[in-house]
Design an enzyme around this catalytic site. Sequence first.
Site, PDB file in Angstrom:
ATOM      1  N   ASP A 198      19.893  23.884  10.356  1.00 47.55           N
ATOM      2  CA  ASP A 198      21.198  23.257  10.187  1.00 47.55           C
ATOM      3  C   ASP A 198      22.242  23.917  11.093  1.00 47.55           C
ATOM      4  O   ASP A 198      22.237  25.145  11.254  1.00 47.55           O
ATOM      5  CB  ASP A 198      21.605  23.424   8.715  1.00 47.55           C
ATOM      6  CG  ASP A 198      22.838  22.633   8.340  1.00 47.55           C
ATOM      7  OD1 ASP A 198      22.813  21.403   8.478  1.00 47.55           O
ATOM      8  OD2 ASP A 198      23.829  23.255   7.923  1.00 47.55           O
ATOM      9  N   GLU A 256      19.655  21.379  14.788  1.00 48.01           N
ATOM     10  CA  GLU A 256      20.726  20.373  14.796  1.00 48.01           C
ATOM     11  C   GLU A 256      21.761  20.849  15.814  1.00 48.01           C
ATOM     12  O   GLU A 256      22.474  21.819  15.577  1.00 48.01           O
ATOM     13  CB  GLU A 256      21.368  20.264  13.411  1.00 48.01           C
ATOM     14  CG  GLU A 256      22.421  19.176  13.371  1.00 48.01           C
ATOM     15  CD  GLU A 256      23.412  19.314  12.213  1.00 48.01           C
ATOM     16  OE1 GLU A 256      24.007  18.306  11.839  1.00 48.01           O
ATOM     17  OE2 GLU A 256      23.611  20.429  11.710  1.00 48.01           O
TER      18      GLU A 256
HETATM   19  C1  GLC Z   1      24.850  19.654   8.857  1.00 44.20           C
HETATM   20  C2  GLC Z   1      24.196  18.763   7.850  1.00 44.20           C
HETATM   21  C3  GLC Z   1      25.272  18.187   6.977  1.00 44.20           C
HETATM   22  C4  GLC Z   1      25.985  19.315   6.277  1.00 44.20           C
HETATM   23  C5  GLC Z   1      26.521  20.330   7.285  1.00 44.20           C
HETATM   24  C6  GLC Z   1      26.946  21.603   6.619  1.00 44.20           C
HETATM   25  O1  GLC Z   1      25.674  18.958   9.733  1.00 44.20           O
HETATM   26  O2  GLC Z   1      23.410  17.799   8.470  1.00 44.20           O
HETATM   27  O3  GLC Z   1      24.769  17.275   6.051  1.00 44.20           O
HETATM   28  O4  GLC Z   1      27.046  18.815   5.527  1.00 44.20           O
HETATM   29  O5  GLC Z   1      25.548  20.676   8.219  1.00 44.20           O
HETATM   30  O6  GLC Z   1      25.843  22.356   6.217  1.00 44.20           O
END
Ligand code: GLC
Length: 512
Positions: A198, A256
Amino acid sequence: MFYQVYPRSFADSDGDGIGDLGGVREKLGYLELLGVDALWICPVMRSPMADGGYDVADPRDIDALFGGMAAFDALVAAARTRGLKVTMDLVPNHTSSEHPWFQAALTAAPGSPERARYIFRDGRGPSGDEPPNNWPSIFGGPAWTRVTEPDGTPGQWYLHLFAPEQPDLNWENPEVVADFEQTLRFWLDRGVDGFRIDVAHGMAKPPGLPDMQTVSTKMLIHDDSDPRFNNAGVHDIHRRIRKVIDEYPHAVSIGEVWVDDNTRFGEYVRPDELHLAFNFRLAETPFTADAMRHAIDNSLAAVAPVGAVPTWTLSNHDVEREVTRYGGGAAGLARARAMILVELALPGAVFIYNGAELGLPNVDDLPEEVLQDPVWERSGHTERGRDGCRVPIPWEGDRPPFGFTTCERSWLPIPPDWAGLSVEAQLEELGSTVSLYRLAIELRRLRPEFAGPRIEWYGSPAGCLAFRRPGGLVCVLNASAAPIPLPPGELLLASAPLASGHLPPDAAAWLV
Ligand code: GLC
């Protein structure tokens, strides 16, 4: 092909209206039928659920809401017997405010080792009652919250790029690094096949935490000049993570990474950093041939110099579902069906978000009282946030909750008019969206024409695109308003019936 499970919304096995890991296990047969290779399961670790599990109170335990550790182990074992890989979602940028570390930081003094695991600072202004800098939180409001010191006086501020319940960790602290390494090994030793990481462009913060030049109050946006993300120090963190992952040769890491610039994006997937990084270009691209072509070229260009595998994603739990993004209704669905053929024709790893294979649209009229995304509260009820793409899956029957749960109500209500979109309604129907996905995934796996790591663009009518894989597959997308003739070749699959041999608008076809 990875299939993203948003566990709260996938299937409920214990009748509390919220999906869980037992539910995922019960549906493995469906996922196998669909042709999934690997699962990405959104966070299931212990969490007070301030952000749907992205606020982790214990990264080495499974929340009771999802069935606890026993349900997790059972799922991993059952997936293995079916040859499905399981990747977990880990959250290194922040913890929950209920994590024992943060609780200890609150009762400890400024400057203490307990506070040094997070990003505590004194406030600005004579009495320290202004935040240390001007950063906004991604979910709205300031990125800083002031604490009350144990003696009752107003005290320091802590940084939270997301909700106040998600304090940012201090990745310059070796204890934080060591703890994350322990978490990686913990799950790899338990048999998982890797991780989705994440906010993998977060973690490192710029020295001195300087103010932002332009402060946008818009939520959930991404911009390469944003000092909150994509700081140079992040790459050393990924190198440390990769060293641990490399101790487990089968394991994969997927970051991500919301970074637009191709060169900077590519840096995350250098040979000693992440294996894969999500490229969100397709998820952000409108349905026009030029924009799609540009997004595809850029996604390929970003990873080519470092020799990494491209990734493709049309939607996930943070963005509007593609059917709605492409205009909704019959046209939106037709375009989403066309785009899955484009996506699956591309070289690289494809990520499919649960429910996309059913052609589910966003639900933009959820009653206000059920909204749970922190964005809703933090925006003062001006932005509804992401719940509309997180509505549970309709499995069977003709009324909500469509077999998702045995209790009356699912945690977010399923629209009654989704009966025709349920898995049961679609699975035996040859022309259904799920059948299109199944067939496309199967062909992609079996046919030699999908070979080769590149694409070559083909000439095509205005408003259309066509490309060829070295193995011989040709993919044509008609994003124009008129039917188009197809290039010569045998038709393998089309997202809509041909009309007098022509590909209709809002459709795609595969030829060999
Ligand atoms: C990422 C996740 C999202 C979450 C954020 C904070 O962007 O995909 O759903 O709210 O991180 O952890």
